[in-house]
Design an enzyme around this catalytic site. Sequence first.
Site, PDB file in Angstrom:
ATOM      1  N   HIS A   1      -0.339  -0.327 -10.238  1.00 45.71           N
ATOM      2  CA  HIS A   1      -1.176  -1.186  -9.389  1.00 45.71           C
ATOM      3  C   HIS A   1      -1.596  -2.454 -10.150  1.00 45.71           C
ATOM      4  O   HIS A   1      -2.779  -2.785 -10.253  1.00 45.71           O
ATOM      5  CB  HIS A   1      -2.403  -0.434  -8.854  1.00 45.71           C
ATOM      6  CG  HIS A   1      -2.941  -1.053  -7.581  1.00 45.71           C
ATOM      7  ND1 HIS A   1      -3.528  -0.323  -6.573  1.00 45.71           N
ATOM      8  CD2 HIS A   1      -2.969  -2.341  -7.150  1.00 45.71           C
ATOM      9  CE1 HIS A   1      -3.904  -1.128  -5.585  1.00 45.71           C
ATOM     10  NE2 HIS A   1      -3.563  -2.359  -5.927  1.00 45.71           N
TER      11      HIS A   1
ATOM     12  N   ARG B   1       0.863  -1.184   0.000  1.00 42.03           N
ATOM     13  CA  ARG B   1       0.000   0.000   0.000  1.00 42.03           C
ATOM     14  C   ARG B   1       0.895   1.229   0.000  1.00 42.03           C
ATOM     15  O   ARG B   1       1.934   1.257   0.679  1.00 42.03           O
ATOM     16  CB  ARG B   1      -0.909   0.022   1.241  1.00 42.03           C
ATOM     17  CG  ARG B   1      -2.132  -0.885   1.133  1.00 42.03           C
ATOM     18  CD  ARG B   1      -3.105  -0.368   0.072  1.00 42.03           C
ATOM     19  NE  ARG B   1      -4.310  -1.170  -0.090  1.00 42.03           N
ATOM     20  CZ  ARG B   1      -4.500  -2.055  -1.081  1.00 42.03           C
ATOM     21  NH1 ARG B   1      -3.530  -2.292  -1.956  1.00 42.03           N
ATOM     22  NH2 ARG B   1      -5.649  -2.689  -1.191  1.00 42.03           N
TER      23      ARG B   1
END
Lengths: 311, 311
Positions: free
Chosen positions: A274, A226
Amino acid sequence: MLTILFSAAPKDWPDYAERLPAALATAGIDARVVTETDAPGAVDYIVYAPSGRLRDFTPFTRARGVLSLWAGVETITGNATLTQPLVRMVDPVGLTEGMVEWVAGHALRHHLGMDRHILAAPGAWDQDCPPLARARPVAVLGLGELGAACAQALAALNFPVRGWSRRPRDVAGVACHHGDDGLGAALAGAEIVVLLLPLTPDTENLMDAARLALPAPGAVLLNPGRGALIDDAALLAALDTGQIGHATLDVFRVEPLPADHPFWSHPRVTVTPHVASTTRPETAAPRIAASVAEMEAGRVPAGLVDRSRGY
Amino acid sequence: MLTILFSAAPKDWPDYAERLPAALATAGIDARVVTETDAPGAVDYIVYAPSGRLRDFTPFTRARGVLSLWAGVETITGNATLTQPLVRMVDPVGLTEGMVEWVAGHALRHHLGMDRHILAAPGAWDQDCPPLARARPVAVLGLGELGAACAQALAALNFPVRGWSRRPRDVAGVACHHGDDGLGAALAGAEIVVLLLPLTPDTENLMDAARLALPAPGAVLLNPGRGALIDDAALLAALDTGQIGHATLDVFRVEPLPADHPFWSHPRVTVTPHVASTTRPETAAPRIAASVAEMEAGRVPAGLVDRSRGY
């Protein structure tokens, strides 16, 4: 017959419109899957992604579970209207294998110094060889489903792997450390650092200036976890001094990463959008069905979130 | 006391000057190692690399073995003066692990489509994900020490791996094919092809236009074996049509690869300068000592070359 509300981005629905009912039927669950409802009080389970519109869980008075399509649930654990059990995606095939491939691939890319060959000028014949992986210590922070699998894959490639987690864990072939005291031992002298921690108040900005100073000079940082695990300004400073030799980042505080963010143009940063691991409908739909089946049978499904921990 | 002649490039000698005598002593061999001799008839073993000056083995009438520092011996097997037993380097640590790391790293690089992220323009946020490795068939041609180890490492990363060798082999977790008939089955539809065959009259130009047409359209070719396994002109033609999507080549017919060779500038070729695996003195010296010990004891050392096969 159960009623299951699918609440994710409309673009995701075609991937699940047939797969999810089929997976539920295969799991022996008599259910109908809807994308809208006028009767939230009649919904039994919610399949959820933050990309959908649902923010207020209050009307779902009968719902026995909220099943996240994503492994990371930090955007929902703070939602005070969510009183139902929350289950994050655990998918040993789609999510875990994809993550192992990204982490092993980028670890080997940096280990081998591949970029200089990909970008080589004609005639460049510099035969400097890297050390063997067995001489390149790697630290994996986070030993959940994804971190443990990546740590073991790196160990299988002969990297000496140290793992770190908040609470004690035991991962075969990995030197496991835990707690505040263990973090320094895991990071000290590591030449590759992989971040696979959940984002919680405890882990936000974990990689700050002090922690970024612990790995070996020139170490590589891989972040498929993250974005907010890293203090961005501290990382940029460590890259500028060379203490961190390269950062390959898959996740960011704001996604898509804005085109004017310094990570894009920094010569020691690689941005991947991502993609390190993604929920794959073909394997995720059966996992959702399995969670429903477990919960209907009164058992605890894999990935049940402990709200006090945040993951 | 045995006399062992070290005949390789002078630049290699400092790496072995202390290590080789120490490794021999550790193996219980009473020997002196020299780099020159006026009495070739008194030499018991020759440690050899083609980078040294030795070409005529006739005067070494007492030599009981020629121990190659290199795994590839195609430059010496045709030498008619070499009547002594020839042993190629087999080094499960230095040579094999290095090769596994290069092959796994470049296979994952292409699998993940890493180059587009390494070379991305700021703001490029294309989230197309690759399939999982389990959906990406790989063919490994050559199942000797290096090929078998690479095939197993790729299988451990979940790639479905087909192997091919001239004679039947059995490698756990790998679908093994052999002989002329098996080559088509190994190559058909493969998305990544790895060449780890020895160079012999049978394997020269193995990857010609007909064979290059067998893998899946856009397949990637990795060659850490020997340059002459590939028909260069046929490969360039296959790259131009896109039948081969990319070639990452570590070995060439002429090394260093001349700066004007089209491989350097072709957008679908990556050149690595013969670094996929290298003989590492720290692990190679004990292997040489082990071969001497085996041969002195009348046993067959690992890597004894069958001159009729050429490897």
